[in-house]
Design an enzyme around this catalytic site. Sequence first.
Site: not given
Ligand code: ATP
Length: 295
Positions: A12, A208, A235
Site C-alpha cells: 500500500d 459497536g 480486520d
Molecule cells: P474498516 O473497513 O474501517 O477496517 P469496517 O467497516 O470493516 O472497518 P467497522 O464496523 O467500521 O468495520 O469497525 C469494526 C469495529 O472496530 C467496530 O465494531 C468497533 O468495535 C471498532 N471501531 C470502529 N470505529 C471505531 C471508533 N471510532 N472508536 C472505537 N472503536 C471503533
Amino acid sequence: MRVYVTGNITVDETWEIDELPLKGSSIHGKKHSQDIGGKGANQAIILSRCGINTSLIAATGDDNDGRWIRDVIIQENLCLLPTSSLPVHTDTSIIFNIADGDNAIITTTEAADALDLATVAQALESAVPGDVLLQQGNFPLEKTRAIFQLARDKQMITVFNPSPVKSGFAQLWSLIDIAVLNQLEAQQLQPVLTRAASTLVITTGASGAWLYQQQQRHFVPATPTTAIDSTGAGDTFLAVMLASALRRNVNIDQLALTHAASAAAITVSRRGTLSAFPTHSELTVLLNRDQQAAN
Ligand code: ATP
C-alpha cells in the site's frame, strides 16, 4: 489447530495530492508512506500476533515488492503459501489522500488473480478437521465458493468476511460457519439474517457490534477512544475475535467481541495500517483479560 487465510497481500502506497489530476495533465504529489496491506494479509498478521498458528495463502510477485513482503511475513511469524513467488507483479494499492479530506484508491489484482485453485488446494493439503479457513471478498464468486467447498470437504471451520461485496456472495451462506460483516455489507447481502451462517457478527463502526447466534442477539459496545484513522478496524476486530474464541476453544462469544473491540480501538487510535495494529505484547495482555475484567 491452524488458521488458513486465503486472500490478497499488497504493497500500500499512500500519496498526498491537492486534487485528482485531470485527464492528460501532470501534477506533483508527496509519497506519505509505504506499508503492507490487503485484507487477507492484515487478518493473518493479527491472528499470528495473537499467538495463533496461521498460514496465509496469497500470491506475491517475482519483484522487489514481493521480496519485501516475504521478509515482513517471516518477521510476523507467519507461514506464507505458496512459498515461492509467481511470475507476475506483486499487487499494489495506490491510495491518494486528497487535500479536501476525500480519497481515491487504485488496486491491482494481477497476483491475486494468478493464484489458482490447484495452488490453494495444495496449500490446504495438511489441513485437518477443526482447522479454520478464513476468506475475504477479494476473489471472484466461483473461486470463493470453490475454496469454501475445499474447506468443507476437509471438515474445516469456515469464516467469511465478504468484503468487498460481490453480487452472488449471498448464495454462499450454506458453506459458512461464521460470517463477519460491517453494516453496509450486511445491507448489500440481505436477506443476511434469515439465511446466514450459524454465527453472524455485524460491526457498526464507532457504536459497536452485534452477535447473532441461535436465534439470540447480543450487542457489544465499541471501546471508547480518540479515533485518528479507522483503516484496518474491521480486520483487527475480526482477527482478534476469532483468536479469542480459538484460544479458549469455545464458539464466538461476547467475551470474544469484547476483546475484539478493545483491539480495534487501539488500531483506530493510530495512523496507518500495519503500523497501527496492536503489537503481540498488547494483544497478549488484552486476550488474557477475563470476563469479569472485560465487563
Ligand atoms: P474498516 O473497513 O474501517 O477496517 P469496517 O467497516 O470493516 O472497518 P467497522 O464496523 O467500521 O468495520 O469497525 C469494526 C469495529 O472496530 C467496530 O465494531 C468497533 O468495535 C471498532 N471501531 C470502529 N470505529 C471505531 C471508533 N471510532 N472508536 C472505537 N472503536 C471503533
